[in-house]
Design a protein around this motif. Structure first.
Motif, PDB file in Angstrom:
ATOM      1  N   ILE B  63       6.435   0.190  10.404  1.00 30.73           N
ATOM      2  CA  ILE B  63       6.728   1.500  10.984  1.00 30.73           C
ATOM      3  C   ILE B  63       7.122   1.242  12.431  1.00 30.73           C
ATOM      4  O   ILE B  63       6.347   0.629  13.173  1.00 30.73           O
ATOM      5  N   GLY B  64       8.321   1.668  12.806  1.00 29.33           N
ATOM      6  CA  GLY B  64       8.755   1.399  14.175  1.00 29.33           C
ATOM      7  C   GLY B  64      10.245   1.583  14.328  1.00 29.33           C
ATOM      8  O   GLY B  64      10.907   2.154  13.451  1.00 29.33           O
ATOM      9  N   PRO B  65      10.785   1.093  15.445  1.00 31.76           N
ATOM     10  CA  PRO B  65      12.207   1.269  15.715  1.00 31.76           C
ATOM     11  C   PRO B  65      13.053   0.364  14.814  1.00 31.76           C
ATOM     12  O   PRO B  65      12.531  -0.537  14.166  1.00 31.76           O
ATOM     13  N   LYS B  66      14.343   0.636  14.822  1.00 32.52           N
ATOM     14  CA  LYS B  66      15.312  -0.162  14.059  1.00 32.52           C
ATOM     15  C   LYS B  66      15.076  -1.664  14.235  1.00 32.52           C
ATOM     16  O   LYS B  66      15.193  -2.453  13.294  1.00 32.52           O
ATOM     17  N   LEU B  85      11.428   0.027   6.008  1.00 36.39           N
ATOM     18  CA  LEU B  85      11.211   0.366   7.416  1.00 36.39           C
ATOM     19  C   LEU B  85      11.085   1.880   7.520  1.00 36.39           C
ATOM     20  O   LEU B  85      11.996   2.614   7.149  1.00 36.39           O
ATOM     21  N   VAL B  86       9.935   2.325   7.991  1.00 42.68           N
ATOM     22  CA  VAL B  86       9.767   3.752   8.295  1.00 42.68           C
ATOM     23  C   VAL B  86      10.182   3.878   9.753  1.00 42.68           C
ATOM     24  O   VAL B  86       9.477   3.436  10.661  1.00 42.68           O
ATOM     25  N   GLU B  87      11.367   4.439   9.961  1.00 43.99           N
ATOM     26  CA  GLU B  87      11.970   4.329  11.282  1.00 43.99           C
ATOM     27  C   GLU B  87      11.542   5.451  12.224  1.00 43.99           C
ATOM     28  O   GLU B  87      11.628   6.634  11.898  1.00 43.99           O
ATOM     29  N   THR B  88      11.056   5.038  13.388  1.00 48.94           N
ATOM     30  CA  THR B  88      10.721   5.982  14.451  1.00 48.94           C
ATOM     31  C   THR B  88      10.750   5.251  15.780  1.00 48.94           C
ATOM     32  O   THR B  88      10.363   4.091  15.858  1.00 48.94           O
ATOM     33  N   ASP B  89      11.196   5.957  16.821  1.00 48.94           N
ATOM     34  CA  ASP B  89      11.160   5.349  18.152  1.00 48.94           C
ATOM     35  C   ASP B  89       9.908   5.757  18.898  1.00 48.94           C
ATOM     36  O   ASP B  89       9.629   5.268  19.989  1.00 48.94           O
ATOM     37  N   LEU B 100       1.014   7.708   7.375  1.00 47.46           N
ATOM     38  CA  LEU B 100       2.326   7.315   6.843  1.00 47.46           C
ATOM     39  C   LEU B 100       2.152   6.239   5.770  1.00 47.46           C
ATOM     40  O   LEU B 100       2.769   6.302   4.707  1.00 47.46           O
ATOM     41  N   LEU B 101       1.283   5.264   6.064  1.00 45.23           N
ATOM     42  CA  LEU B 101       1.062   4.200   5.076  1.00 45.23           C
ATOM     43  C   LEU B 101       0.448   4.771   3.792  1.00 45.23           C
ATOM     44  O   LEU B 101       0.764   4.308   2.692  1.00 45.23           O
ATOM     45  N   ALA B 102      -0.409   5.772   3.947  1.00 37.53           N
ATOM     46  CA  ALA B 102      -1.018   6.391   2.752  1.00 37.53           C
ATOM     47  C   ALA B 102       0.068   7.002   1.859  1.00 37.53           C
ATOM     48  O   ALA B 102      -0.022   6.957   0.628  1.00 37.53           O
ATOM     49  N   LYS B 103       1.113   7.558   2.488  1.00 34.76           N
ATOM     50  CA  LYS B 103       2.239   8.108   1.705  1.00 34.76           C
ATOM     51  C   LYS B 103       2.980   6.985   0.970  1.00 34.76           C
ATOM     52  O   LYS B 103       3.373   7.138  -0.180  1.00 34.76           O
ATOM     53  N   VAL B 104       3.162   5.874   1.676  1.00 30.85           N
ATOM     54  CA  VAL B 104       3.851   4.728   1.049  1.00 30.85           C
ATOM     55  C   VAL B 104       3.000   4.209  -0.116  1.00 30.85           C
ATOM     56  O   VAL B 104       3.520   3.882  -1.183  1.00 30.85           O
ATOM     57  N   VAL B 105       1.680   4.160   0.093  1.00 30.32           N
ATOM     58  CA  VAL B 105       0.784   3.706  -0.970  1.00 30.32           C
ATOM     59  C   VAL B 105       0.880   4.654  -2.177  1.00 30.32           C
ATOM     60  O   VAL B 105       0.931   4.212  -3.325  1.00 30.32           O
ATOM     61  N   ALA B 106       0.961   5.948  -1.906  1.00 25.57           N
ATOM     62  CA  ALA B 106       1.080   6.917  -3.009  1.00 25.57           C
ATOM     63  C   ALA B 106       2.370   6.694  -3.800  1.00 25.57           C
ATOM     64  O   ALA B 106       2.391   6.791  -5.026  1.00 25.57           O
ATOM     65  N   GLU B 107       3.451   6.357  -3.096  1.00 21.20           N
ATOM     66  CA  GLU B 107       4.732   6.100  -3.782  1.00 21.20           C
ATOM     67  C   GLU B 107       4.723   4.789  -4.553  1.00 21.20           C
ATOM     68  O   GLU B 107       5.205   4.691  -5.663  1.00 21.20           O
ATOM     69  N   GLU B 108       4.190   3.764  -3.898  1.00 26.13           N
ATOM     70  CA  GLU B 108       4.315   2.403  -4.444  1.00 26.13           C
ATOM     71  C   GLU B 108       3.183   2.031  -5.394  1.00 26.13           C
ATOM     72  O   GLU B 108       3.326   1.156  -6.232  1.00 26.13           O
ATOM     73  N   ASN B 109       2.036   2.661  -5.180  1.00 18.69           N
ATOM     74  CA  ASN B 109       0.842   2.396  -5.977  1.00 18.69           C
ATOM     75  C   ASN B 109       0.518   0.901  -6.153  1.00 18.69           C
ATOM     76  O   ASN B 109       0.390   0.397  -7.264  1.00 18.69           O
ATOM     77  N   PRO B 110       0.346   0.186  -5.039  1.00 14.67           N
ATOM     78  CA  PRO B 110       0.025  -1.245  -5.126  1.00 14.67           C
ATOM     79  C   PRO B 110      -1.430  -1.478  -5.524  1.00 14.67           C
ATOM     80  O   PRO B 110      -2.278  -0.613  -5.311  1.00 14.67           O
ATOM     81  N   ASP B 111      -1.700  -2.660  -6.094  1.00 15.26           N
ATOM     82  CA  ASP B 111      -3.079  -3.011  -6.427  1.00 15.26           C
ATOM     83  C   ASP B 111      -3.850  -3.451  -5.186  1.00 15.26           C
ATOM     84  O   ASP B 111      -5.028  -3.206  -5.050  1.00 15.26           O
ATOM     85  N   PRO B 203      13.885   7.455   7.536  1.00 13.60           N
ATOM     86  CA  PRO B 203      13.439   8.162   8.739  1.00 13.60           C
ATOM     87  C   PRO B 203      12.011   8.690   8.563  1.00 13.60           C
ATOM     88  O   PRO B 203      11.628   9.115   7.468  1.00 13.60           O
ATOM     89  N   VAL B 204      11.256   8.650   9.636  1.00 18.72           N
ATOM     90  CA  VAL B 204       9.853   9.032   9.573  1.00 18.72           C
ATOM     91  C   VAL B 204       9.682  10.481   9.101  1.00 18.72           C
ATOM     92  O   VAL B 204       8.699  10.819   8.420  1.00 18.72           O
ATOM     93  N   ALA B 205      10.668  11.329   9.428  1.00 22.86           N
ATOM     94  CA  ALA B 205      10.572  12.760   9.092  1.00 22.86           C
ATOM     95  C   ALA B 205      10.466  12.979   7.581  1.00 22.86           C
ATOM     96  O   ALA B 205       9.866  13.964   7.119  1.00 22.86           O
ATOM     97  N   GLU B 206      11.030  12.039   6.820  1.00 21.21           N
ATOM     98  CA  GLU B 206      11.023  12.133   5.363  1.00 21.21           C
ATOM     99  C   GLU B 206       9.614  12.227   4.763  1.00 21.21           C
ATOM    100  O   GLU B 206       9.425  12.700   3.656  1.00 21.21           O
ATOM    101  N   PHE B 207       8.636  11.731   5.529  1.00 19.57           N
ATOM    102  CA  PHE B 207       7.289  11.633   4.968  1.00 19.57           C
ATOM    103  C   PHE B 207       6.423  12.869   5.205  1.00 19.57           C
ATOM    104  O   PHE B 207       5.326  12.985   4.655  1.00 19.57           O
ATOM    105  N   GLY B 208       6.916  13.791   6.015  1.00 25.52           N
ATOM    106  CA  GLY B 208       6.205  15.041   6.215  1.00 25.52           C
ATOM    107  C   GLY B 208       4.784  14.893   6.760  1.00 25.52           C
ATOM    108  O   GLY B 208       3.869  15.602   6.343  1.00 25.52           O
TER     109      GLY B 208
END
Ligand SMILES: Cc1cc2nc3c(=O)[nH]c(=O)nc-3n(C[C@H](O)[C@H](O)[C@H](O)COP(=O)(O)OP(=O)(O)OC[C@H]3O[C@@H](n4cnc5c(N)ncnc54)[C@H](O)[C@@H]3O)c2cc1C
Lengths: 307, 252
Positions: B63-66, B85-89, B100-111, B203-208
């Motif tokens: 999570i960070g800049p380009k 990359l969850v992009e944010t400046d 934000l990572l919790a949202k990624v975990v919900a999408e990816e469902n890693p072990d 973009p970070v905004a996508e994650f609400g």
């Protein structure tokens, strides 16, 4: 303004760090000191003696981050502050508690400036942040080494709280470092050894013994297997603030210095006059540690410093 | 098994940092940046689990800049399969990062989610624990050994009293300490190959997620400077100094 403070304890003894965190937190309000875990009797009675403690709460039986967090979370709504020392247990647990309560924690606090203003180190102690915490409740970890211990003599009541929770985590084994030297994180004198000491750490131990000091080590010494990992001092090891730190065969890398910034006096013994630690020590002696340390122990014994 | 590794781009740990004279923060422009060392150990642990037959897919997220694309490429070169990359400046607080990572975990469902135990810039040591709380998963922080045993993990943790071994079921969150492994340097062919691996920039905004800071950083200041001391010429002088200092110490 009330404080829920979680005690650190180990094998039935209250950690010396707790008295320091109690003294820091008593600036914020009356303290309910929560003892979570097994063998809590002596811990609870030691905790009840600390001045600033309004009452001691005992949650018997749990001792894993997930279970502890639910006990703390259940109690937290009644308090303005939830606090523990910044030791390995507090670091494991407090951010978890904070996230459950939808709070941003302020950790490793080294100075309390007001009800919601705190100072904490960043970049391995190469800078300090002053933060205002704008939330209704505050989750903090406090660096015990930055504060003096609370006085004794109190007699706070002890109360048992409900601790019925289940944990997904199971403890399989503990690998402890047995040593009768003082607690490193709160010791008044620390003798630290670097990689140059090699497999002769008993030299460091002898000097520590003659001074009644705790023993520290660099990461390089720990990685090489010369010293146990819980002796590591620095950014990723223990943060200490002794009155006197004696650094032996230690170069003084940034990450090591991060752990000793609070030391009042630093003595360096190093063969290299250009080692960074020599540049910031109060007193340095240049030479071979293997010649110097036995002589130093003898001199200190002569001076009557034998403990 | 699927493994997600979260990594952070920080000021390189060898750089001697400088506090801006106006107290607004630490100078980061024109300063060498790299992957947070602890995150590197987390990536290495994931790759090793993969090599041992336990990781079918390793996804890295930053999570960070380009510019944080750099550190994702490094992780891909080390052996991760795919990057996000969850992009944010904006400089986000650890609570926002964990959300934000919790949202990624919900999408990816890693072990397994692997993270560094702390970042060497803010030194917070929060994100793994917060992510564990938000995703309701057990955590094993400060890991110096990870073994897959049956349906779960056995993790050796570095704690104040030494080390301890715990067993945790999957899915779970593990944070890496420095002694976990020795991160590899990716060979040039791997670095070339990394560029062709999938990397999604979102973009970070996508994650609400509400990213409003909860803390105000009033100022950043340098530590008090230590006065240069003296060099003594003999062990006797050193002993005298130590004896004098010890005799003046207040009893605790
Ligand atoms: C992310 C990260 C985190 C880290 N965290 C920590 C940490 O928490 N703590 C920590 O300590 N390090 C940490 N390190 C490692 C740190 O950068 C240094 O590598 C380490 O502190 C060096 O240890 P040292 O002083 O024992 O070894 P060296 O740097 O090798 O120094 C050895 C010193 O011994 C002297 N010497 C050699 N022989 C003799 C002799 N016979 N007599 C007297 N002097 C002698 C030499 O002149 C030299 O100054 C970390 C590194 C990273 C990247």
């Amino acid at each position: 303004m009330s404080v829920l403070l979680i005690a650190d304890h180990d094998r039935g003894a209250l950690s010396p760090a707790t008295a320091r965190v109690v003294s820091a937190a008593s600036q914020l309000g009356p303290i309910d000191l929560l003892v979570i875990g097994q063998d809590t009797d002596t811990v609870a009675s030691a905790a009840a003696k600390l001045s600033g403690v309004a009452k001691v709460l005992v949650a018997e039986g749990v001792s894993a981050s997930d279970a502890d967090t639910s006990v703390i979370e259940r109690l937290a709504s009644g308090y303005q502050y939830v606090i523990q020392s910044a030791g390995s247990v507090g670091k494991d647990r407090m951010p978890r508690v904070a996230a459950r309560l939808d709070l941003m924690p302020v950790t490793d606090v080294v100075e309390i400036l007001g009800a919601n203003r705190f100072v904490r180190p960043i970049y391995a102690g190469n800078a300090f942040q002053t933060v205002t915490d704008n939330q209704i409740r505050h989750v903090l970890t406090i660096r015990a080494s930055a504060f003096r211990a609370a006085a004794g003599g109190n007699d706070a009541p002890i109360e048992v709280v409900d601790s019925a929770v289940t944990s997904a985590v199971r403890l399989i084994a503990e690998h402890r470092t047995e040593s009768d030297t003082p607690d490193l994180a709160t010791a008044q004198i620390v003798v630290g050894g670097g990689i140059a000491v090699g497999s002769n750490f008993q030299l460091i131990e002898s000097l520590a013994n003659s001074l009644g000091a705790a023993i520290g080590a660099t990461r390089a010494a720990v990685d090489a297997g010369y010293a146990p990992n819980d002796w590591q001092v620095g950014q990723t090891g223990k943060i200490i603030a002794p009155d006197l730190y004696i650094a032996i065969g230690i170069s003084g890398a940034l990450q090591h210095l991060a752990g000793i910034q609070g030391a009042k006096k630093i003595v360096a013994i190093n063969s290299d006059p250009d080692a960074p630690i020599v540049k910031l020590a109060d007193v340095a002696l240049i030479g071979d540690l293997f010649e110097i340390i036995p002589q130093l122990i003898a001199e200190l014994d002569k001076a009557g410093l034998k403990h | 098994m699927k493994i997600l590794v979260a990594i952070k781009r920080v000021v390189d740990h060898n750089v001697r940092i400088r506090v801006r004279p106006d107290g607004t923060g630490v100078e980061t422009s024109g300063v060498r940046m790299s992957m947070n060392p602890f995150c590197k150990h987390a990536v290495e642990a994931a790759v090793q689990l993969g090599e041992a037959g336990h990781g079918d897919e390793i996804v890295v997220v930053s999570i960070g800049p380009k510019a944080a694309t750099d550190v994702i490429l490094t992780a891909l070169a080390m052996g991760a399969h795919r990057g996000i990359l969850v992009e944010t400046d904006a400089e986000l607080e650890t609570l926002a990062i964990a959300k934000l990572l919790a949202k990624v975990v919900a999408e990816e469902n890693p072990d397994i989610v692997l993270l560094g135990k702390q970042a060497v810039d803010d030194d917070s040591n929060h994100v793994g624990q917060m992510l564990a709380a938000l995703t309701d998963r057990p955590q094993a922080t400060f890991a110096s050994e990870i073994r897959v045993v049956g349906q779960g993990l056995e993790v050796v943790r570095e704690v104040d009293s030494g080390r301890e071994t715990i067993a945790i079921p999957l899915p779970s969150i593990v944070t890496a300490d420095l002694r976990l492994n020795t991160p590899r340097n990716a060979a040039l062919p791997m670095v070339m190959k990394a560029r062709s691996k999938p990397l999604a920039v979102r973009p970070v905004a996508e994650f609400g997620v509400d990213l409003t800071p909860r803390l105000t950083i009033e100022k950043v200041s340098p530590p008090p400077e230590r006065m240069a001391g003296i060099t003594v010429g003999s062990v006797a002088e050193l002993a005298a100094f130590i004896a004098e200092d010890v005799s003046q110490m207040e009893a605790l």
